[in-house]
Write a protein that holds these residues in place. Structure first.
Motif, short mmCIF file in Angstrom:
data_model
loop_
_atom_site.label_atom_id
_atom_site.label_comp_id
_atom_site.label_asym_id
_atom_site.label_seq_id
_atom_site.Cartn_x
_atom_site.Cartn_y
_atom_site.Cartn_z
N VAL A 186 1.68 10.19 6.23
CA VAL A 186 0.56 9.58 5.52
C VAL A 186 1.06 8.90 4.25
CG1 VAL A 186 -1.54 10.06 4.24
CG2 VAL A 186 -1.18 11.14 6.46
N CYS A 187 1.94 9.57 3.52
CA CYS A 187 2.51 8.97 2.29
C CYS A 187 3.28 7.70 2.61
CB CYS A 187 3.41 9.98 1.59
SG CYS A 187 2.53 11.35 0.81
N GLN A 188 4.02 7.74 3.71
CA GLN A 188 4.77 6.55 4.10
C GLN A 188 3.83 5.39 4.41
OE1 GLN A 188 7.25 7.80 7.35
NE2 GLN A 188 8.66 8.97 6.04
N ARG A 189 2.72 5.68 5.07
CA ARG A 189 1.77 4.62 5.40
C ARG A 189 1.09 4.09 4.14
NH1 ARG A 189 0.76 8.12 9.88
NH2 ARG A 189 -1.11 9.00 8.90
N MET A 190 0.82 5.00 3.18
CA MET A 190 0.22 4.56 1.92
C MET A 190 1.18 3.66 1.14
SD MET A 190 -2.86 5.74 1.62
CE MET A 190 -3.16 5.66 -0.14
N VAL A 191 2.44 4.03 1.10
CA VAL A 191 3.43 3.22 0.41
C VAL A 191 3.60 1.88 1.10
CG1 VAL A 191 5.87 3.07 -0.24
CG2 VAL A 191 4.63 5.21 -0.59
N ALA A 192 3.50 1.88 2.43
CA ALA A 192 3.60 0.62 3.17
C ALA A 192 2.46 -0.33 2.79
CB ALA A 192 3.58 0.89 4.67
N LEU A 193 1.27 0.23 2.56
CA LEU A 193 0.16 -0.60 2.11
C LEU A 193 0.48 -1.26 0.76
CD1 LEU A 193 -2.95 1.64 2.93
CD2 LEU A 193 -2.21 -0.42 4.14
N LEU A 194 1.13 -0.50 -0.12
CA LEU A 194 1.51 -1.04 -1.43
C LEU A 194 2.57 -2.11 -1.28
CD1 LEU A 194 1.56 -0.98 -4.56
CD2 LEU A 194 3.23 0.88 -4.39
N GLU A 195 3.60 -1.82 -0.49
CA GLU A 195 4.73 -2.74 -0.38
C GLU A 195 4.33 -4.04 0.33
OE1 GLU A 195 7.54 -0.32 1.63
OE2 GLU A 195 8.35 0.56 -0.22
N GLN A 196 3.46 -3.94 1.32
CA GLN A 196 3.06 -5.12 2.09
C GLN A 196 1.81 -5.79 1.54
OE1 GLN A 196 2.72 -3.63 6.10
NE2 GLN A 196 4.78 -2.75 6.05
N GLY A 197 1.08 -5.09 0.68
CA GLY A 197 -0.14 -5.66 0.10
C GLY A 197 -1.28 -5.76 1.09
N THR A 198 -1.20 -5.01 2.17
CA THR A 198 -2.24 -5.07 3.20
C THR A 198 -3.58 -4.61 2.64
OG1 THR A 198 -0.55 -4.55 4.85
CG2 THR A 198 -2.85 -4.32 5.53
N MET A 199 -4.61 -5.44 2.81
CA MET A 199 -5.98 -5.14 2.40
C MET A 199 -6.10 -4.87 0.89
SD MET A 199 -7.30 -2.78 5.60
CE MET A 199 -9.01 -2.89 5.05
N SER A 200 -5.18 -5.38 0.09
CA SER A 200 -5.28 -5.20 -1.35
C SER A 200 -6.48 -5.98 -1.88
CB SER A 200 -4.00 -5.67 -2.04
OG SER A 200 -3.85 -7.08 -1.91
N ASP A 201 -7.09 -5.48 -2.95
CA ASP A 201 -8.27 -6.13 -3.50
C ASP A 201 -8.12 -6.52 -4.97
OD1 ASP A 201 -8.20 -3.56 -4.35
OD2 ASP A 201 -10.15 -2.96 -3.55
N VAL A 202 -6.92 -6.33 -5.55
CA VAL A 202 -6.67 -6.77 -6.91
C VAL A 202 -5.17 -6.91 -7.10
CG1 VAL A 202 -6.53 -4.45 -7.89
CG2 VAL A 202 -7.20 -6.37 -9.37
N THR A 203 -4.78 -7.83 -7.96
CA THR A 203 -3.36 -8.04 -8.26
C THR A 203 -3.13 -7.74 -9.74
OG1 THR A 203 -3.11 -9.74 -6.56
CG2 THR A 203 -1.45 -9.69 -8.30
N LEU A 204 -2.16 -6.86 -10.02
CA LEU A 204 -1.80 -6.53 -11.39
C LEU A 204 -0.62 -7.40 -11.81
CD1 LEU A 204 -1.97 -2.62 -11.31
CD2 LEU A 204 -3.78 -4.25 -11.91
N LEU A 205 -0.74 -8.05 -12.96
CA LEU A 205 0.32 -8.89 -13.50
C LEU A 205 0.97 -8.15 -14.66
CD1 LEU A 205 -1.66 -12.27 -13.56
CD2 LEU A 205 -0.28 -11.31 -11.69
N VAL A 206 2.23 -7.80 -14.50
CA VAL A 206 2.98 -7.07 -15.53
C VAL A 206 4.26 -7.84 -15.80
CG1 VAL A 206 4.03 -4.88 -16.19
CG2 VAL A 206 2.04 -4.89 -14.67
N GLY A 207 4.34 -8.46 -16.98
CA GLY A 207 5.47 -9.32 -17.25
C GLY A 207 5.48 -10.48 -16.26
N ALA A 208 6.62 -10.68 -15.62
CA ALA A 208 6.73 -11.74 -14.62
C ALA A 208 6.45 -11.23 -13.21
CB ALA A 208 8.13 -12.36 -14.68
N ALA A 209 6.15 -9.95 -13.05
CA ALA A 209 5.96 -9.35 -11.73
C ALA A 209 4.48 -9.30 -11.36
CB ALA A 209 6.55 -7.95 -11.70
N GLN A 210 4.22 -9.34 -10.06
CA GLN A 210 2.88 -9.21 -9.52
C GLN A 210 2.84 -8.05 -8.53
OE1 GLN A 210 1.56 -12.89 -7.76
NE2 GLN A 210 1.96 -14.11 -9.60
N TYR A 211 1.79 -7.25 -8.60
CA TYR A 211 1.66 -6.09 -7.71
C TYR A 211 0.28 -6.14 -7.07
CZ TYR A 211 5.53 -4.55 -10.67
OH TYR A 211 6.71 -4.49 -11.37
#
Length: 498
Positions: A48-73
């Motif tokens: 389950v943790c691996q699937r959750m991290v995959a959602l973060l890494e791939q951005g699947t179904m994300s609903d907001v983007t955080l801008l920190v410095g030059a990076a986007q999450y």
């Protein structure tokens, strides 16, 4: 064979219940308890943790983007809001404009921005790797976004590694952050290490980085451990000289007086006071230092009218005449117990030494002889009989599982005397030798009250567990217990000057 087995099973299932026989399980009206051995727990936490991290890494179904410095999450509001009250308000409250934006800019310092990805992964997986260099910026993020479990983990990590932080130059930043953000356990751990190992910290490069408020805090502590007051003065001079490189002259003049106000000049000997005139900093601020040195000389000359005036004005008053925990030989003595693992239970080691009865040279009372008994392996009171007017009363034996140290003056020639007693116990943390524990107590010794016991100085079980090496046992073989006792007189200047 398979066909016959199938027919038999079908025949069993269709066979009606015989008269007089108990009903089949399918007809039972009372539930039966399930056999625990028949249950099976499925734990897919890892996947389950691996699937959750995959959602973060791939951005699947994300609903907001955080801008920190030059990076986007690209992240998911529900995950962030579940772990952080701050994110919950920021991303879900209609009163905040960020909740209606597809991109949210977060302002973070570069060191904090560098650990931001690790913090995000923690929110998705509950896992993070922290190091000495990354723990403080990670704690900054955890506190800023109120991620309580991460904040607690960072604080505990730092509390256990304060000694190593002092070796790597991180102690000051840890301490000052802990004070600023009210991290109480971390503040206590850092403060105790500095108080008990002040001279080790003071000779390091990081000492110059102390904020003036932090330095003043330590200068006001009665239980600060230092060789003597003139040694403390020399460390303060070094700190001031480091500030001169970045402060204008008019600021430095006020800073010198603000800091030196808390150095206890009466606790120096007359000879030490005279030698201060040779210090360049003293010469540059001569008027101020001559006044402070005169206070010291009044104390040593027995000019109690002047002492009364100083206490009444309150600059800094009574504290000026209060000693710290001085480790100079005239106030302290060491006791080393070798071959600790071979000591028999309830063994007593005794230390005898002398210390002055007063800090003032105007006081001519003879030194006090002290008897200090150490019970590192517990205390055993044998059974005895107490003779009373009705006869004899049996007092049963008693065993105390405690590490005890007992102070007692051999005689009190000149009446009651008040002293501050301290026990300093050395230890090792990750190969670093330092003062690990200090216990202090003030006590008025009289003919009726002449014994003071320090119980539970250390954990009895930890010190005496043969299966694990105690951090309080030193030496190559971990078989040496080393401690130092300190006795400084508390001169009753208020009574004398009244």
């Amino acid at each position: 064979m398979f066909q016959r087995l199938s027919n038999m099973m079908r025949g069993y299932q269709q066979q009606p219940d015989l008269p007089g026989t108990p009903p089949s399980p399918s007809h039972s009206s009372e539930p039966k308890e399930e056999d625990a051995s028949a249950s099976f727990e499925v734990n897919s936490t890892e996947s389950v943790c691996q699937r959750m991290v995959a959602l973060l890494e791939q951005g699947t179904m994300s609903d907001v983007t955080l801008l920190v410095g030059a990076a986007q999450y690209r992240v998911h509001k529900v995950v962030l809001c579940a772990s952080s009250d701050v994110f919950q308000v920021m991303l879900s409250s209609p009163n905040f404009s960020d909740s209606r934006q597809s991109e949210v800019r977060l302002q973070e310092e570069p060191a904090v921005a560098a650990v931001f990805p690790a913090m995000l992964r923690f929110l998705y997986s509950g896992r993070i790797t922290i190091t000495h260099s990354s723990v403080l910026p990670t704690l900054v993020l955890a506190d800023k976004y109120n991620i309580k479990d991460l904040s607690k983990a960072c604080s505990e990590f730092m509390c256990e590694r304060v000694v190593l932080a002092s070796q790597s130059g991180l102690l000051v930043s840890w301490l000052q952050y802990a004070i600023t953000c009210n991290q109480k356990p971390l503040t206590e751990a850092c403060v105790n290490f500095v108080k008990w190992n002040f001279e080790t910290v003071a000779i390091s490069e990081q000492f110059a980085d102390f904020d003036v408020e932090v330095l003043l805090f330590f200068l006001q502590q009665d239980d600060l451990v230092v060789q003597d007051e003139v040694t403390l003065y020399s460390h303060v001079v070094r700190w001031l000289e480091a500030q001169e490189r970045c402060q204008p002259a008019e600021v430095m003049s006020a800073l010198v007086e603000e800091v030196m106000l808390h150095v206890r000049f009466p606790m120096m000997t007359p000879r030490q006071l005279a030698e201060l005139l040779l210090v360049p900093l003293t010469s540059r601020h001569k008027d101020f230092f001559v006044e402070r040195m005169a206070m010291g000389m009044s104390f040593h000359s027995g000019h109690w009218e002047r002492v009364r005036e100083l206490i009444r004005t309150g600059r800094p008053g009574q504290q000026l005449f209060t000693p710290r925990v001085y480790t100079d030989e005239q106030w302290s003595a060491s006791l080393v117990i070798d071959n600790y693992s071979r000591l028999p239970p309830y063994l007593t080691r005794t230390l005898v030494f002398h210390s002055p009865a007063s800090l003032s040279e105007a006081d001519r009372r003879p030194p006090v002889e002290w008897v200090v008994d150490v019970y590192p392996r517990g205390v055993w009171f044998r059974k005895f009989y107490l003779i009373v007017w009705q006869g004899m009363t049996e007092v049963p034996e008693l065993v105390l599982r405690t590490v005890r140290l007992a102070f007692m003056p051999r005689s009190l020639v000149d009446g009651p005397l008040r002293f501050r007693l301290a026990v300093l116990i050395d230890g090792v943390t990750s190969g670093v030798h330092h003062v690990r524990t200090v216990a202090t107590r003030s006590f008025l010794f009289t003919e009726e009250e002449r014994l003071v016991n320090f119980d539970d100085l250390l954990s009895f079980d930890e010190l005496n567990d043969s299966r694990a090496r105690s951090p309080y046992l030193l030496g190559k073989d971990g078989d040496v217990l080393r401690l130092r006792v300190v006795v400084v007189p508390l001169h009753d200047v208020c009574k004398t000057a009244s």
